[in-house]
Scaffold this motif. Sequence first.
Motif, mmCIF file in Angstrom:
data_model
loop_
_atom_site.group_PDB
_atom_site.id
_atom_site.type_symbol
_atom_site.label_atom_id
_atom_site.label_comp_id
_atom_site.label_asym_id
_atom_site.label_seq_id
_atom_site.Cartn_x
_atom_site.Cartn_y
_atom_site.Cartn_z
ATOM 1 N N LEU A 1 -68.854 109.274 39.758
ATOM 2 C CA LEU A 1 -70.313 109.336 39.633
ATOM 3 C C LEU A 1 -70.881 108.033 39.087
ATOM 4 N N ASP A 2 -70.252 107.507 38.040
ATOM 5 C CA ASP A 2 -70.718 106.238 37.470
ATOM 6 C C ASP A 2 -70.567 105.102 38.471
ATOM 7 N N HIS A 3 -69.436 105.114 39.180
ATOM 8 C CA HIS A 3 -69.192 104.049 40.161
ATOM 9 C C HIS A 3 -70.229 104.096 41.281
ATOM 10 N N GLN A 4 -70.531 105.309 41.773
ATOM 11 C CA GLN A 4 -71.502 105.429 42.859
ATOM 12 C C GLN A 4 -72.893 105.012 42.406
ATOM 13 N N ASP B 1 -70.881 92.655 35.713
ATOM 14 C CA ASP B 1 -70.648 94.030 35.252
ATOM 15 C C ASP B 1 -71.954 94.818 35.234
ATOM 16 N N PHE B 2 -72.258 95.438 36.352
ATOM 17 C CA PHE B 2 -73.507 96.174 36.520
ATOM 18 C C PHE B 2 -73.351 97.664 36.204
ATOM 19 N N GLY B 3 -72.296 98.008 35.465
ATOM 20 C CA GLY B 3 -72.064 99.412 35.136
ATOM 21 C C GLY B 3 -73.150 100.029 34.275
ATOM 22 N N GLY B 4 -73.877 99.212 33.525
ATOM 23 C CA GLY B 4 -74.938 99.739 32.672
ATOM 24 C C GLY B 4 -76.314 99.712 33.303
ATOM 25 N N VAL B 5 -76.424 99.218 34.532
ATOM 26 C CA VAL B 5 -77.731 99.139 35.199
ATOM 27 C C VAL B 5 -78.291 100.548 35.391
ATOM 28 N N THR B 6 -79.536 100.734 34.963
ATOM 29 C CA THR B 6 -80.152 102.061 34.942
ATOM 30 C C THR B 6 -81.541 102.015 35.567
ATOM 31 N N PRO B 7 -81.881 102.997 36.409
ATOM 32 C CA PRO B 7 -83.256 103.052 36.937
ATOM 33 C C PRO B 7 -84.259 103.180 35.794
ATOM 34 N N LYS B 8 -85.386 102.539 35.934
ATOM 35 C CA LYS B 8 -86.415 102.599 34.893
ATOM 36 C C LYS B 8 -86.826 104.046 34.613
#
Length: 287
Positions: free
Chosen positions: A20-23, A122-129
């Motif tokens: 889920l995190d990867h997707q 490392d974009f693992g923490g990128v989150t939609p606003k």
Amino acid sequence: MYLVRRAKNLYALKIGFDPLDHQSEVNALKTLSDSSTSFRGFLLEADNFVWDGHDYPFCVIRYIRGKSIREHLKQRGPDWLPLIGLHLLRKLTELHAQGFVFGDLKPENILVGDYGDVELIDFGGVTPKGRSVKQFTEVFDRGFWSGGSRTADEAYDLFAFAVLLLNEADRERKLSAFKSILPQNRNVESLLDMLRETPLLEPMEPVLRKALLGQYGSSKQAWADWRARMGTKLAAASGQGGPGALAENLLCGLAAAVRCHPVFLLAVRGLSAPGPLRGRNGWKGYG
């Protein structure tokens, strides 16, 4: 993370262990890669492979060569920090314009090129606003300093940006000491005190102060203010008997930023592999 090649080209391959995190990360990278920003073409492929009977999702991204901010400043000098800050704000502005917040902004997730150009990794923490930040590192998190919520907004990244610049200019490593202090004794005022006591950041102090206090509505405005402050600093340096090292550094960095298209700033950090890895489309990994 692995260093991989296809034909003569090098890329970075990231394996996801939480589907889920990867997707979620891949979805963000797809949006960024399709944009008309410096992130365009960042994601090359997303797929799955089987190893020892287990199915692993992976993505192949641009390979970025660079140094940490601290390494770059050690080699080139502290006067490069404003230029690095300028390029970092530009990257954040582009990211925010696509509807995302980086979230886990910290030195380990930033690489600096020879002319002060910056790449996020490392974009693992990128989150939609508007959602809760997925990943964060305590000392760069505004919640850690009682400076606001962990809701993904542009001000969240700008707060982390200001703390990050403080961290890089902090020769006495004062920030690390706050990790052992009780939460009720950690606050934004402590960061503002540090900012006032850091001469290297004095020219950019108004921008960093507003970022720490959450007074920016957008990263675009912070970026514009930073550019304006840099212009003032460059003019002052040039007016003191010639351009000097500072002005020359800033001019070289700005000129290089215009010449170099981000697609050609390829690299990755700390890559190793236990052995050969092969994907479906000719990807080969190695240590």
